[in-house]
Scaffold this motif. Structure first.
Motif, PDB file in Angstrom:
ATOM      1  N   TYR A 333       0.842  -1.193   0.000  1.00  0.00           N
ATOM      2  CA  TYR A 333       0.000   0.000   0.000  1.00  0.00           C
ATOM      3  C   TYR A 333       0.882   1.250   0.000  1.00  0.00           C
ATOM      4  O   TYR A 333       1.690   1.446   0.901  1.00  0.00           O
ATOM      5  N   ARG A 344       0.051  -2.452   5.734  1.00  0.00           N
ATOM      6  CA  ARG A 344      -1.373  -2.616   6.013  1.00  0.00           C
ATOM      7  C   ARG A 344      -2.148  -1.421   5.483  1.00  0.00           C
ATOM      8  O   ARG A 344      -1.700  -0.272   5.579  1.00  0.00           O
ATOM      9  N   LYS A 345      -3.337  -1.702   4.939  1.00  0.00           N
ATOM     10  CA  LYS A 345      -4.156  -0.643   4.334  1.00  0.00           C
ATOM     11  C   LYS A 345      -4.640   0.350   5.378  1.00  0.00           C
ATOM     12  O   LYS A 345      -4.742   1.553   5.120  1.00  0.00           O
ATOM     13  N   ASN A 349      -4.465   4.508   5.397  1.00  0.00           N
ATOM     14  CA  ASN A 349      -5.592   5.424   5.628  1.00  0.00           C
ATOM     15  C   ASN A 349      -5.292   6.398   6.766  1.00  0.00           C
ATOM     16  O   ASN A 349      -5.621   7.589   6.689  1.00  0.00           O
TER      17      ASN A 349
END
Length: 652
Positions: A333, A344-345, A349
């Protein structure tokens, strides 16, 4: 030939043809031959499409009377033929005969090409078409061809939308009998397919085949675009949507699109607030079945997903996938703004909010906003005073119990974790783990750009920002930016003049804990940093680093004006002032200016009349250290300058 007897001569003649294989009756249309005239007559109806035998219940017509009789049993549910072993009943004798072979394991029909054997002749005929690639059954709607008539019948229902097989329990209808059989196991709980390796049971044979690949590690399905491999075809089809970005399933309420139908079904629960799946242990309800399955593991402590590298086990497959990236250092990502990559996404974010300055989580009491929900939850406890954990000794309160446990060790000075090599003790287990790497020289975290290795993951993350030149943390007072959050906290004390760290011996205060530790060694005379070349020891790591350059002759600091190089940054900064002609240090008393701090401090002593340096031999006192050093040499009879040097200096 076989001594079998018959009541009529015609029956004997028919029987003899089974020995002689004589087929005296031929079809005028296709030339196919038959041993009996009746069979020829029945066959001709396939050409004439004649079906003289009609059902009086559903008007369905048939070419043979025996087929009509069998069909009538589908209405009457009559099953006159019963298995004497398991008592299972059948509507036709031929089906009972086939069923008996499941008990006897008899497979009388063999393929002449590959010698594979079958219990049913129809299965052999269908199998032979695999070798000949014959597909005689063609759909009259789309011209798709099939090797078996059953395949054509099932396909035809995709056009007619016919679903003739209903479930007797819940009324759900199916287009294929096999699907009804599989569905019925939901009601009966039957799982007839068992894994030979781990003895796990499955309701579908296809699920067992997919499960076997977990043991064999077989991944027969490969993506044509990125060559990623999958153990199941459905996973490959699902993966293709990542490349096509296709989202064919749309929510009727909010219009949100999804790549898979099950995601849409799960999404509907947000609107309906429906939670049909309930835990039998604690009655907690869930909107998705997978969440219930994962929740059960909190009760059973089941962790079925294991890491191939370190054997660490996880209750969720997603957690295993995240963990595996700690070994591969994969960061799929990436931030569109600064290019920073994440494993990790959810971290991506959260990172985006640094650029947008968005703080979506707000405190209802004081209005303070937070980047992440967990920070808001911790903050909320400061208002409610609920679930706060209080120290019995100093009454300090903590929002997390493990923080209180860690805090207790300050009072007890407990350090239960000891290094086996040097005996150093630690209050936390993870601190011991980090410390062990100083002995093993293990550096498991590697930079993808320059291959530099680090013992701690946090150090790698900080180092990565030196490549991206990203400084996400800034000072609210002066706007200065930093690579790490802790640097902002340290820097902020230059504005507040806060010095929270105090020396227990001389009470001198420091703004940084590292400065206190370095200062403390001036009392203990400890010098833990040793040079590998000359064994010289130093109290601070940076002194050792600077000293190394005397061996390597490294001079990393270069002047852009005159290209002169320096091994120490302090010498480099001092040199830069000779070009700038600026004198940053100004005396408050006489306004005299100095380019270097050491000269300024010496000058200031002339105003204060304070004499800090005292001779141990004659007790004479001096304001300047340089004067004191010169005086001390008169006692030690050290003459650092020869007479020739002295004469030369006088000439100059």
């Amino acid at each position: 030939m076989c001594d079998k007897s018959f009541s009529e001569n015609s029956n004997l003649k028919k029987h003899i043809r089974t020995h002689t294989k004589e087929k005296a009756f031929a079809c005028d249309v296709c030339s196919k031959t038959f041993s009996e005239k009746y069979n020829l007559k029945t066959h001709l109806r396939t050409h004439t499409k004649e079906k003289p035998f009609a059902c009086n219940i559903c008007d369905k017509a048939f070419t043979e009377k025996t087929i009509l009789k069998s069909h009538l049993r589908t209405h009457t549910k009559e099953k006159p033929f019963s298995c004497h072993i398991c008592s299972k009943a059948f509507s036709e004798k031929s089906n009972l005969k086939k069923h008996m072979r499941t008990h006897t394991k008899e497979k009388p029909y063999a393929c002449e090409i590959c010698n594979k054997t079958f219990s049913k002749k129809s299965n052999l005929i269908a199998h032979l078409r695999m070798h000949t690639n014959e597909k005689p059954f063609v759909c009259h709607m789309c011209n798709k061809a099939f090797s078996e008539n059953s395949g054509l019948k099932q396909h035809t229902r995709t056009h007619t939308k016919e679903k003739p097989f209903p479930c007797d329990v819940c009324g759900k209808i199916f287009s294929q009998k096999g699907n009804l059989t599989q569905h019925f196991r939901i009601h009966t709980g039957e799982r007839p397919f068992c894994c030979d390796i781990c003895e796990k049971d499955f309701s579908h044979k296809g699920h067992l085949n997919d499960h076997y690949r977990i043991h064999t590690k077989e991944k027969p399905y490969s993506c044509d675009i990125c060559y990623k491999e999958f153990s199941q075809n459905c996973h490959l089809n699902r993966h293709y949507q990542i490349h096509s970005n296709e989202k064919p399933y749309s929510c009727d309420i909010c219009g949100k699109n999804f790549s898979q139908k099950r995601y849409l079904k799960d999404h509907y629960g947000i609107h309906t607030n429906e939670k049909p799946y309930s835990c039998d242990v604690c009655n907690k309800e869930f909107s998705q079945k997978i969440n219930l399955i994962e929740h059960y593991r909190t009760h059973t402590n089941d962790r079925p997903y294991a890491c191939d590298v370190c054997n660490k086990k996880f209750s969720h497959k997603s957690n295993l996938n995240k963990h595996c990236r700690s070994h591969t250092n994969e960061r799929p990502y990436s931030c569109d703004t600064c290019g920073e990559e994440f494993s990790r996404k959810i971290k991506l974010n959260e990172h985006y909010r640094i650029h947008t300055n968005e703080k979506p989580y707000s405190c209802d009491v004081c209005g303070k906003q937070f980047l992440e929900k967990r920070y808001l939850l911790k903050h909320s406890r400061t208002h409610s005073k609920k679930n706060l954990h209080s120290c019995d000794v100093c009454k300090k309160e903590f929002s997390e119990k493990f923080h209180l446990t860690r805090h207790y060790q300050i009072h007890t000075n407990e350090k239960p974790y000891s290094c086996d090599i040097c005996g150093k003790k630690f209050s936390q287990k993870y601190c011991l783990s980090y410390h062990n790497r100083t002995h093993t020289k293990e550096k498991p975290y590697s930079c993808n750009v320059c291959n530099k290795q680090f013992a701690l993951k946090s150090n790698l993350n900080e180092h990565n920002r030196t490549h991206t030149n990203k400084k996400p943390y800034s000072c609210d007072v002066c706007g200065k930016q930093f690579f790490h959050k802790r640097y902002v906290k340290k820097h902020f004390r230059t504005h507040t003049k806060e010095k929270p760290y105090s020396c227990i011996i001389c009470n001198k205060q420091f703004s940084q804990k590292s400065d206190l530790n370095n200062h403390f060694r001036s009392h203990t005379k400890e010098k833990p940093y040793s040079c590998d070349v000359c064994i010289k020891k130093f109290s601070q790591k940076r002194y050792l680093r600077d000293h190394y350059r005397t061996h390597t002759n490294e001079k990393p600091y270069s002047c852009e004006v005159c290209n002169k190089q320096f091994s120490l940054k302090t010498d480099f900064n001092r040199h830069l002032r000779t070009h700038a002609k600026t004198k940053s240090y100004i005396c408050d008393v006489c306004s005299k200016e100095f380019s270097q701090e050491c000269y300024f401090k010496d000058h200031y002593q002339t105003h204060s009349k304070e004499k800090l340096y005292s001779c141990d031999v004659c007790n004479k006192q001096f304001a300047l250290k340089s004067t004191f050093d010169s005086h001390f040499d008169t006692h030690t009879i050290v003459k650092p300058y020869s007479s020739d040097e002295l004469i030369f200096s006088e000439i100059l």
